[in-house]
Design a protein around this motif. Structure first.
Motif, PDB file in Angstrom:
ATOM      1  N   ASN A   1       3.451  -1.215  -2.078  1.00  0.00           N
ATOM      2  CA  ASN A   1       4.755  -2.084  -2.306  1.00  0.00           C
ATOM      3  C   ASN A   1       5.026  -2.338  -3.770  1.00  0.00           C
ATOM      4  O   ASN A   1       3.985  -2.439  -4.639  1.00  0.00           O
ATOM      5  CB  ASN A   1       4.324  -3.542  -1.554  1.00  0.00           C
ATOM      6  N   ASN A   2       6.055  -2.673  -4.057  1.00  0.00           N
ATOM      7  CA  ASN A   2       6.502  -3.096  -5.497  1.00  0.00           C
ATOM      8  C   ASN A   2       8.099  -3.755  -5.242  1.00  0.00           C
ATOM      9  O   ASN A   2       8.643  -3.844  -4.308  1.00  0.00           O
ATOM     10  CB  ASN A   2       6.615  -2.064  -6.348  1.00  0.00           C
TER      11      ASN A   2
ATOM     12  N   LEU B   1      12.407  -8.288   2.957  1.00  0.00           N
ATOM     13  CA  LEU B   1      11.462  -8.862   3.940  1.00  0.00           C
ATOM     14  C   LEU B   1      10.502 -10.094   3.243  1.00  0.00           C
ATOM     15  O   LEU B   1       9.922 -10.751   3.960  1.00  0.00           O
ATOM     16  CB  LEU B   1      10.782  -7.826   4.764  1.00  0.00           C
ATOM     17  N   LYS B   2      10.668 -10.130   1.721  1.00  0.00           N
ATOM     18  CA  LYS B   2       9.727 -10.958   1.132  1.00  0.00           C
ATOM     19  C   LYS B   2       8.250 -10.805   1.399  1.00  0.00           C
ATOM     20  O   LYS B   2       7.737 -11.868   1.270  1.00  0.00           O
ATOM     21  CB  LYS B   2      10.214 -12.463   1.452  1.00  0.00           C
TER      22      LYS B   2
ATOM     23  N   GLU C   1       0.090  -4.432  -2.988  1.00  0.00           N
ATOM     24  CA  GLU C   1       0.492  -4.143  -4.285  1.00  0.00           C
ATOM     25  C   GLU C   1      -0.343  -3.609  -5.218  1.00  0.00           C
ATOM     26  O   GLU C   1       0.063  -2.635  -6.221  1.00  0.00           O
ATOM     27  CB  GLU C   1       1.340  -5.217  -5.019  1.00  0.00           C
ATOM     28  N   THR C   2      -1.646  -3.817  -5.058  1.00  0.00           N
ATOM     29  CA  THR C   2      -2.718  -3.360  -5.957  1.00  0.00           C
ATOM     30  C   THR C   2      -4.106  -3.086  -5.309  1.00  0.00           C
ATOM     31  O   THR C   2      -4.180  -3.424  -4.178  1.00  0.00           O
ATOM     32  CB  THR C   2      -3.068  -4.662  -6.771  1.00  0.00           C
TER      33      THR C   2
ATOM     34  N   ASP D   1       2.090   8.689  -2.979  1.00  0.00           N
ATOM     35  CA  ASP D   1       2.344   7.072  -2.921  1.00  0.00           C
ATOM     36  C   ASP D   1       3.974   6.911  -2.160  1.00  0.00           C
ATOM     37  O   ASP D   1       4.753   8.038  -2.629  1.00  0.00           O
ATOM     38  CB  ASP D   1       2.365   6.484  -4.478  1.00  0.00           C
ATOM     39  N   LYS D   2       4.072   5.962  -1.449  1.00  0.00           N
ATOM     40  CA  LYS D   2       5.360   5.748  -1.052  1.00  0.00           C
ATOM     41  C   LYS D   2       5.540   4.169  -1.008  1.00  0.00           C
ATOM     42  O   LYS D   2       4.567   3.481  -1.043  1.00  0.00           O
ATOM     43  CB  LYS D   2       5.886   6.184   0.488  1.00  0.00           C
ATOM     44  N   SER D   3       6.835   3.805  -0.832  1.00  0.00           N
ATOM     45  CA  SER D   3       7.163   2.199  -0.762  1.00  0.00           C
ATOM     46  C   SER D   3       8.136   2.327   0.236  1.00  0.00           C
ATOM     47  O   SER D   3       8.845   1.269   0.486  1.00  0.00           O
ATOM     48  CB  SER D   3       7.702   1.588  -2.234  1.00  0.00           C
ATOM     49  N   THR D   4       8.019   2.966   1.127  1.00  0.00           N
ATOM     50  CA  THR D   4       9.041   3.018   2.425  1.00  0.00           C
ATOM     51  C   THR D   4       8.136   3.127   3.565  1.00  0.00           C
ATOM     52  O   THR D   4       6.950   3.653   3.557  1.00  0.00           O
ATOM     53  CB  THR D   4       9.773   4.237   2.176  1.00  0.00           C
ATOM     54  N   PHE D   5       8.652   3.214   4.915  1.00  0.00           N
ATOM     55  CA  PHE D   5       8.149   3.405   6.022  1.00  0.00           C
ATOM     56  C   PHE D   5       7.690   4.904   6.237  1.00  0.00           C
ATOM     57  O   PHE D   5       6.682   5.376   6.380  1.00  0.00           O
ATOM     58  CB  PHE D   5       8.942   3.074   7.348  1.00  0.00           C
ATOM     59  N   SER D   6       8.592   5.702   5.884  1.00  0.00           N
ATOM     60  CA  SER D   6       8.619   7.278   6.110  1.00  0.00           C
ATOM     61  C   SER D   6       8.054   7.856   5.062  1.00  0.00           C
ATOM     62  O   SER D   6       8.327   7.655   3.601  1.00  0.00           O
ATOM     63  CB  SER D   6       9.977   7.666   6.320  1.00  0.00           C
TER      64      SER D   6
END
Length: 166
Positions: free
Chosen positions: A47-48, A57-58, A63-64, A85-90
């Protein structure tokens, strides 16, 4: 060039392993050791502040390190070249798609956490992009437990008809 297959282990990270998902560690280890996949790949949710998880979504978790780290039970299968790495669902919104293209991967087996979120989103995206997708039900769980897992399996069976039980 012959097409290849890949097992993608989704988000088996310290943050997502809990009492509901802990049984996956042994199941996925057995799967990897007893199967003959052309590639074994891992996705890692990080997450970022640019992600919709953060902005809309707050949600400011995951993140770490150590939360974002692949669980130590998978360490013998992980290397710098097979974690994306990803910051999405998919998974299909990450650099893993470049790996699929470079290695002529058309068949993708999905497993991991959460079957009702990242596994499901990845299955739909992969299907829409033309990949042959199978979700390995016995190696996929929800951190929310059976409450979300069972209805998700019904959705997958109805829409994708590619649920393989190992």
């Amino acid at each position: 060039m012959n097409s290849k297959n890949a097992l993608v282990v989704i988000d088996i990270q310290n943050y997502f392993i809990d009492e509901c998902t802990k049984p996956l560690l042994n199941k996925i280890t057995t799967l990897i050791e007893s199967s003959n996949f052309d590639f074994v790949l891992f996705s890692k949710f990080v997450n970022n502040s640019d992600s919709n998880f953060y902005k809309l979504l707050k949600w400011k978790e995951c993140e770490t390190s150590p939360g974002i780290d692949i669980h130590p039970a998978m360490s013998k299968f992980v290397n710098k070249n097979n974690v994306f790495d990803k910051s999405t669902f998919s998974i299909f919104k990450s650099k893993i798609v470049d790996f699929f293209a470079k290695h002529n991967i058309s068949k993708i087996y999905l497993c991991g956490v959460d079957i009702d979120a990242c596994v499901l989103a990845s299955a739909y995206d992969g299907f829409d992009l033309g990949y042959d997708i199978e979700i390995l039900k016995d190696c996929s769980l929800s951190s929310s437990g059976l409450e979300l897992e069972e209805p998700t399996i019904k959705i997958i069976e109805k829409n994708l008809e590619q649920l393989k039980v190992l």
